[in-house]
Write a protein that holds these residues in place. Structure first.
Motif, PDB file in Angstrom:
ATOM      1  N   LYS A   3     -25.927 -28.139 -15.791  1.00 13.11           N
ATOM      2  CA  LYS A   3     -26.692 -27.067 -15.909  1.00 13.11           C
ATOM      3  C   LYS A   3     -26.113 -26.109 -17.239  1.00 13.11           C
ATOM      4  N   GLY A   4     -26.975 -25.720 -17.746  1.00 10.46           N
ATOM      5  CA  GLY A   4     -26.751 -24.585 -18.889  1.00 10.46           C
ATOM      6  C   GLY A   4     -26.316 -25.333 -20.072  1.00 10.46           C
ATOM      7  N   THR A   5     -25.384 -24.511 -20.852  1.00  8.24           N
ATOM      8  CA  THR A   5     -24.807 -24.927 -22.093  1.00  8.24           C
ATOM      9  C   THR A   5     -23.185 -25.663 -22.231  1.00  8.24           C
ATOM     10  N   TYR A   6     -22.932 -26.675 -22.736  1.00  7.32           N
ATOM     11  CA  TYR A   6     -21.603 -27.093 -22.948  1.00  7.32           C
ATOM     12  C   TYR A   6     -21.004 -27.163 -24.224  1.00  7.32           C
ATOM     13  N   SER A   7     -20.108 -26.936 -24.412  1.00 10.20           N
ATOM     14  CA  SER A   7     -19.318 -26.848 -25.708  1.00 10.20           C
ATOM     15  C   SER A   7     -17.845 -27.248 -25.759  1.00 10.20           C
ATOM     16  N   GLY A   8     -17.653 -27.717 -27.365  1.00 11.81           N
ATOM     17  CA  GLY A   8     -16.228 -28.354 -27.329  1.00 11.81           C
ATOM     18  C   GLY A   8     -15.962 -29.543 -26.390  1.00 11.81           C
ATOM     19  N   ALA A   9     -14.736 -29.407 -25.927  1.00  7.80           N
ATOM     20  CA  ALA A   9     -14.177 -30.609 -25.158  1.00  7.80           C
ATOM     21  C   ALA A   9     -14.997 -30.950 -23.951  1.00  7.80           C
ATOM     22  N   ASP A  10     -15.830 -29.968 -23.560  1.00  6.58           N
ATOM     23  CA  ASP A  10     -16.511 -30.078 -22.291  1.00  6.58           C
ATOM     24  C   ASP A  10     -17.765 -30.896 -22.369  1.00  6.58           C
ATOM     25  N   THR A  11     -18.073 -31.190 -23.591  1.00  3.77           N
ATOM     26  CA  THR A  11     -19.086 -31.987 -24.025  1.00  3.77           C
ATOM     27  C   THR A  11     -18.944 -33.555 -23.879  1.00  3.77           C
ATOM     28  N   LYS A  12     -17.551 -34.022 -23.793  1.00  2.57           N
ATOM     29  CA  LYS A  12     -17.129 -35.496 -23.767  1.00  2.57           C
ATOM     30  C   LYS A  12     -17.512 -35.831 -22.326  1.00  2.57           C
ATOM     31  N   LYS A  13     -17.409 -35.292 -21.364  1.00  2.00           N
ATOM     32  CA  LYS A  13     -17.837 -35.785 -20.070  1.00  2.00           C
ATOM     33  C   LYS A  13     -18.302 -34.468 -19.295  1.00  2.00           C
ATOM     34  N   VAL A  14     -19.494 -34.868 -18.841  1.00  2.00           N
ATOM     35  CA  VAL A  14     -20.565 -33.841 -18.208  1.00  2.00           C
ATOM     36  C   VAL A  14     -20.560 -34.411 -16.805  1.00  2.00           C
ATOM     37  N   THR A  32      -9.210 -24.924  -7.784  1.00  6.20           N
ATOM     38  CA  THR A  32      -9.019 -26.098  -7.064  1.00  6.20           C
ATOM     39  C   THR A  32      -7.743 -27.041  -7.478  1.00  6.20           C
ATOM     40  N   THR A  33      -7.064 -27.558  -6.868  1.00  7.95           N
ATOM     41  CA  THR A  33      -6.125 -28.494  -7.232  1.00  7.95           C
ATOM     42  C   THR A  33      -6.285 -29.467  -8.304  1.00  7.95           C
ATOM     43  N   GLY A  34      -5.812 -29.621  -9.290  1.00  8.17           N
ATOM     44  CA  GLY A  34      -5.875 -30.723 -10.152  1.00  8.17           C
ATOM     45  C   GLY A  34      -7.143 -30.330 -11.197  1.00  8.17           C
ATOM     46  N   ALA A  35      -7.711 -29.221 -11.165  1.00  6.86           N
ATOM     47  CA  ALA A  35      -8.878 -28.822 -11.977  1.00  6.86           C
ATOM     48  C   ALA A  35      -8.505 -29.080 -13.418  1.00  6.86           C
ATOM     49  N   ALA A  36      -7.384 -28.636 -13.989  1.00  5.32           N
ATOM     50  CA  ALA A  36      -6.997 -28.744 -15.432  1.00  5.32           C
ATOM     51  C   ALA A  36      -7.032 -30.087 -16.009  1.00  5.32           C
ATOM     52  N   ASN A  37      -6.884 -31.158 -14.857  1.00  9.68           N
ATOM     53  CA  ASN A  37      -6.859 -32.696 -15.326  1.00  9.68           C
ATOM     54  C   ASN A  37      -7.843 -33.330 -15.158  1.00  9.68           C
ATOM     55  N   ARG A  38      -9.101 -32.923 -15.112  1.00 11.12           N
ATOM     56  CA  ARG A  38     -10.384 -33.649 -14.743  1.00 11.12           C
ATOM     57  C   ARG A  38     -11.156 -33.903 -16.293  1.00 11.12           C
ATOM     58  N   GLY A  39     -10.811 -33.015 -17.032  1.00 12.62           N
ATOM     59  CA  GLY A  39     -11.497 -33.053 -18.481  1.00 12.62           C
ATOM     60  C   GLY A  39     -12.843 -32.748 -18.255  1.00 12.62           C
ATOM     61  N   ILE A  40     -13.304 -31.993 -17.263  1.00 13.78           N
ATOM     62  CA  ILE A  40     -14.774 -31.403 -17.497  1.00 13.78           C
ATOM     63  C   ILE A  40     -14.774 -29.991 -17.304  1.00 13.78           C
ATOM     64  N   ALA A  41     -15.912 -29.297 -17.289  1.00 15.69           N
ATOM     65  CA  ALA A  41     -15.894 -27.760 -17.408  1.00 15.69           C
ATOM     66  C   ALA A  41     -15.556 -27.149 -16.038  1.00 15.69           C
ATOM     67  N   ASN A  42     -15.001 -26.221 -16.120  1.00 13.72           N
ATOM     68  CA  ASN A  42     -14.033 -25.567 -15.019  1.00 13.72           C
ATOM     69  C   ASN A  42     -14.434 -24.109 -15.122  1.00 13.72           C
TER      70      ASN A  42
END
Length: 267
Positions: free
Chosen positions: A183-194, A92-102
């Motif tokens: 859903k599931g498990t988040y790690s690293g940078a993905d834990t800052k914004k869920v 999805t366009t802009g996915a890398a800039n949203r700061g969430i799990a992708n």
């Protein structure tokens, strides 16, 4: 002899005093560390609406076929869909800039049976193993960062009868809410914004109408707009999220899936 005894007594007392002072220092250090941990755990949880996403106003998901085959104690259920104006498998366009799990696999279909957790499918189809019974099946289009496409043609909901059982269905015309994320498990940078996301059918939200009550680790938030939200301030470990569809008075709206509780892990 008395001089020797006196010297020994002095040494013993001095040793005891040094030991006591050391014990006090260790005790003080332990208390400071405990206080620091308590302060860290009091970080405030916030829930804010996510920024606008790439829109897919003409995206369409349509069931093409569903096949079932008996496999002893369960049935293999295979759905096939037609997907229009939406590319499954693309980022999805802009996915890398949203700061969430992708998802590195791209856009996909979320497939939910009853109130269970979704499974993600990166082709225009979905498969599951189900025991004989009656099920509500929801499928909807999802961006690569797992945010649902919220338009009238981007989902499919039906009652599914599996095997030789007495038919029992849900009212497809009633108001429904289905849990999607987190859903599931988040790690690293993905834990800052869920991201928090859910899917509504036959209902809308507003400041004067229906709402979704979100309770996150015991903290309550009232949501009056159907949109994705970002949860911030979560600590590492388990996070509990409970969602309820309520009316303007805050009363629970009866429905088989309108209240759900999930636990996710941050590490």
């Amino acid at each position: 002899m008395k001089s020797t005894k006196n010297l020994i007594t002095v040494v013993v007392i001095a040793t005891a005093l040094i030991s006591c002072e050391t014990s006090k220092k260790e005790s003080t250090t332990a208390k400071v560390e405990q206080s620091s941990e308590k302060s860290s755990s009091e970080t405030k949880i916030t829930l804010t609406q996510a920024p606008p996403s790439t829109q897919f106003p003409d995206a369409r998901l349509t069931k093409k076929d569903v096949k079932m085959s008996n496999q002893d104690t369960s049935y293999q259920v295979d759905y096939s869909f037609d997907v229009e104006n939406f590319e499954v498998g693309a980022q999805t366009t802009g996915a890398a800039n949203r700061g969430i799990a992708n998802s590195s696999k791209g856009q996909h279909i979320h497939f939910i049976v009853n109130d269970g957790p979704y499974s993600a499918h990166y082709m225009p189809g979905a498969s599951d193993h189900l025991k004989a019974g009656n099920y509500a099946v929801l499928a909807f289009l999802s961006r690569s960062y797992h945010e649902s496409v919220k338009n009238k043609d981007a989902f499919h909901l039906e009652n599914l009868k599996v095997g030789d059982v007495e038919e029992k269905t849900i009212d497809l015309s009633a108001q429904h809410m289905f849990y999607s994320r987190p859903k599931g498990t988040y790690s690293g940078a993905d834990t800052k914004k869920v991201m928090l996301d859910f899917y509504l059918v036959n209902t809308t939200l507003s400041p004067t109408g229906n709402k979704v009550r979100a309770t996150i680790n015991g903290e309550e938030f009232m949501i009056d707009k159907w949109a994705p939200y970002y949860i911030e301030g979560l600590q590492k470990g388990e996070t509990t999220v409970e969602l309820e569809l309520v009316d303007a008075k805050g009363e629970f709206i009866e429905g088989p899936y309108n209240k759900v509780k999930r636990t996710v892990t941050l590490k």
